[in-house]
Design an enzyme around this catalytic site. Structure first.
Site, PDB file in Angstrom:
ATOM      1  N   HIS A 157       0.842  -1.235  -0.037  1.00  0.00           N
ATOM      2  CA  HIS A 157      -0.030  -0.090  -0.050  1.00  0.00           C
ATOM      3  C   HIS A 157       0.999   1.406   0.148  1.00  0.00           C
ATOM      4  CE1 HIS A 157      -3.758  -2.227   0.766  1.00  0.00           C
ATOM      5  NE2 HIS A 157      -2.715  -3.319   1.198  1.00  0.00           N
ATOM      6  N   ASP A 163      -6.379   5.480   1.113  1.00  0.00           N
ATOM      7  CA  ASP A 163      -6.040   4.083   0.727  1.00  0.00           C
ATOM      8  C   ASP A 163      -7.621   3.444   0.945  1.00  0.00           C
ATOM      9  OD1 ASP A 163      -3.988   1.730   0.627  1.00  0.00           O
ATOM     10  OD2 ASP A 163      -5.773   1.090   1.524  1.00  0.00           O
TER      11      ASP A 163
HETATM   12  N1  UDP Z   1      -8.820  -4.581  -0.746  1.00  0.00           N
HETATM   13  C1  UDP Z   1     -10.071  -4.235  -1.079  1.00  0.00           C
HETATM   14  N2  UDP Z   1     -11.003  -3.840  -0.249  1.00  0.00           N
HETATM   15  C2  UDP Z   1     -10.861  -3.621   1.090  1.00  0.00           C
HETATM   16  C3  UDP Z   1      -9.490  -3.859   1.488  1.00  0.00           C
HETATM   17  C4  UDP Z   1      -8.728  -4.545   0.642  1.00  0.00           C
HETATM   18  O1  UDP Z   1     -10.478  -4.099  -2.235  1.00  0.00           O
HETATM   19  O2  UDP Z   1     -11.727  -2.913   1.937  1.00  0.00           O
HETATM   20  C5  UDP Z   1      -8.141  -5.227  -1.483  1.00  0.00           C
HETATM   21  C6  UDP Z   1      -6.915  -4.234  -1.695  1.00  0.00           C
HETATM   22  O3  UDP Z   1      -6.647  -3.577  -2.785  1.00  0.00           O
HETATM   23  C7  UDP Z   1      -5.539  -5.116  -1.352  1.00  0.00           C
HETATM   24  C8  UDP Z   1      -6.135  -6.671  -1.725  1.00  0.00           C
HETATM   25  O4  UDP Z   1      -7.550  -6.429  -1.358  1.00  0.00           O
HETATM   26  O5  UDP Z   1      -4.685  -4.774  -2.468  1.00  0.00           O
HETATM   27  C9  UDP Z   1      -5.607  -7.414  -0.801  1.00  0.00           C
HETATM   28  O6  UDP Z   1      -5.428  -6.820   0.394  1.00  0.00           O
HETATM   29  P1  UDP Z   1      -4.151  -7.538   1.514  1.00  0.00           P
HETATM   30  O7  UDP Z   1      -4.288  -6.225   2.465  1.00  0.00           O
HETATM   31  O8  UDP Z   1      -4.591  -8.769   1.756  1.00  0.00           O
HETATM   32  O9  UDP Z   1      -2.939  -7.501   0.620  1.00  0.00           O
HETATM   33  P2  UDP Z   1      -1.832  -6.445   0.388  1.00  0.00           P
HETATM   34  O10 UDP Z   1      -2.435  -5.501  -0.646  1.00  0.00           O
HETATM   35  O11 UDP Z   1      -1.426  -5.973   1.597  1.00  0.00           O
HETATM   36  O12 UDP Z   1      -0.654  -7.473  -0.252  1.00  0.00           O
END
Ligand code: UDP
Ligand code: UDP
Length: 461
Positions: A20, A119
């Site tokens: 992120h 974010d």
């Molecule tokens: N995500 C989403 N909605 C949310 C939270 C997360 O669409 O409310 C998406 C976000 O874009 C993220 C993905 O789910 O990239 C996976 O999230 P996670 O935090 O597991 O993975 P990371 O991005 O930290 O590798």
């Protein structure tokens, strides 16, 4: 793009984890360097990982014109949140402190602040802050458009009784195999799922959604989102990717580029599962066998713990002496943060075994490196689907999720890596993706125009 007297003042609020933070800082760099914007970066200390705090510090020294604002979080008892994942717990802690952001942002600024970019994981908690401050709100979506379509449509899926057992049908988009849906979403009580539902349903209240993808990679899904097919009333979804890696990311990180300098063009396979995926030890051993059997040179980054501060043991302990010796003879193995952009852009690298974290996919696209997709959790199977559709890589679906249920044997891994590295057609396809990615960010490219559209709309608000 615009002169600084008419450029807007934009604040950015990243979430927890390198996946992120990295796109946020690339976006901030681009807003300052290419669009002359005034930028405030909200920084949350302490961070979960060491890599995050180092990156923030490098960024702030490289961009003294950006105003960093520290955001102090409320004390928070993790045992109340039903999650073991330190990054999700940190997100929860940021979300619970949302009401403390208004005082941080309300101090007079010149020019006055007019936009906050939030974010995706923090959306529902922070949108009220922007309406209190009377500023506009944009969301940065850090994953694929396909994942965004699931995020905005998920509540409709929960309400529907007609779903098939094999696919989720999201209007206007190709059917999404249920086997690709993040498993955590089937547990409605999980912290991730609660956030996912709340964030997805609040997106309609934002002024727009910036997304780190490019039009030509996900045109059908982007059109469905923007034509109101997925949900009614969604604000503009503006593609601005691939967000380009920057110089500030390079300092004080290990770089195996000198080792790559001595390898033949296109001969090395790069193996990495991103910043927060620790593979099980049995699978790490099989992967080592596979790399040795692939007969390719390799650059392998191993992670044994989710959070970098907790890494302790060397790889010898995991592989044993004999396997470790074989690995060292055939390739370079590292257990530390590396300069991934430097690696993917190096001419010796001809393939990428990747978990398909979305940043890694966009970086492979930008440098035209074919991927062997090995998604492990979260959005990664959805992203692997985008890779496969665009012929940017191969994906063996039977390898499953990285939850330990399937142990992929070394022999099979070795064969697939050989296939990846010898597939001439795939190399051409990946080179084509590189071309379209570069075009998207050049003058008059779709993502470059996305930036202008965003800046213009900030100025009008
Ligand atoms: N995500 C989403 N909605 C949310 C939270 C997360 O669409 O409310 C998406 C976000 O874009 C993220 C993905 O789910 O990239 C996976 O999230 P996670 O935090 O597991 O993975 P990371 O991005 O930290 O590798
Ligand atoms: N990365 C890096 N060096 C490493 C590991 C990761 O530069 O040793 C970067 C990578 O280039 C990408 C980000 O960290 O920009 C990881 O994000 P991604 O979405 O690929 O996966 P995540 O870590 O969120 O699972």
């Amino acid at each position: 793009m615009s002169d600084s007297s008419s450029a807007p003042h934009i604040a950015l609020l990243p979430s927890s984890g390198m996946g992120h933070l990295t796109p946020f800082l690339r976006l901030a760099a681009s807003l300052v360097s290419n669009c002359n914007c005034h930028v405030t970066l909200i920084t949350i200390q302490p961070t979960v990982s060491l890599s995050e705090s180092q990156l923030i510090s490098n960024f702030c020294s490289s961009f003294p014109q950006i105003t960093p604002k520290q955001f102090q979080l409320l004390p928070f008892d993790p045992s109340t949140a039903h999650s073991q994942d330190p990054f999700f717990l940190h997100m929860e802690s940021i979300r619970r402190s949302a009401h403390l952001l208004s005082p941080v942002l309300s101090s007079p600024a010149s020019p006055p602040l007019n936009t906050l970019i939030i974010d995706i994981t923090l959306t529902s908690a922070f949108l009220p802050v922007t309406s209190n401050l009377n500023i506009s709100s944009y969301i940065l979506f850090t994953s694929s458009a396909k994942m965004l379509s699931l995020c905005v449509y998920f509540t409709k899926i929960l309400e529907s009784s007609t779903e098939s057992n094999e696919y989720f049908e999201i209007p206007g988009t190709s059917p999404l195999p249920i086997s690709s849906v993040p498993p955590v979403l089937f547990d409605l009580s999980s912290l991730f799922t609660c956030h996912f539902i709340e964030n997805g349903s609040k997106l309609v209240e934002s002024n727009g959604i910036l997304i780190n993808t490019l039009e030509s990679l996900e045109s059908e899904t982007l059109a469905a989102l923007n034509d109101g097919k997925v949900v009614d009333g969604l604000p503009p979804v503006i593609s601005i990717g691939p967000l380009v890696p920057c110089e500030f990311e390079k300092s004080s990180v290990s770089s195996p580029l000198r080792w790559l300098d001595n390898e033949q063009r296109g001969s090395v396979v790069y193996v990495s599962f991103g910043s927060r995926t620790a593979m099980g030890r049995a699978q790490i051993r099989e992967l080592a066998v596979g790399l040795v059997e692939s007969e390719c040179r390799f650059l392998w980054v191993v992670k044994d713990k989710k959070v970098d501060r907790e890494e302790e043991e060397g790889l010898e302990i995991i592989l044993g002496n004999e396997l470790m010796q074989k690995v060292k003879e055939k390739g370079l193995v590292l257990k530390e943060w590396v300069d991934q952009e430097g690696i993917l852009s190096h001419s010796s690298v001809g393939g990428f075994v990747s978990h398909c974290g979305w940043n890694s996919v966009t970086e492979a696209a930008l440098y035209g490196v074919p991927i062997l997709a090995w998604p492990q959790h979260g959005d990664q199977r959805i992203n692997a689907g985008v890779v496969e559709e665009n012929e940017l890589g191969l994906w063996v679906k039977s390898w499953g999720w990285g939850d330990g249920q399937v142990l992929v044997k070394g022999e099979e891994i070795g064969k697939k890596i050989k296939e990846l590295m010898n597939d001439g057609r795939l190399k051409l396809k990946a080179a084509h993706v590189k071309d379209i990615a570069k075009k998207a960010i050049e003058v008059d490219g779709t993502s470059k125009n996305g930036f202008s559209k965003f800046i213009n709309s900030c100025n009008k608000l």
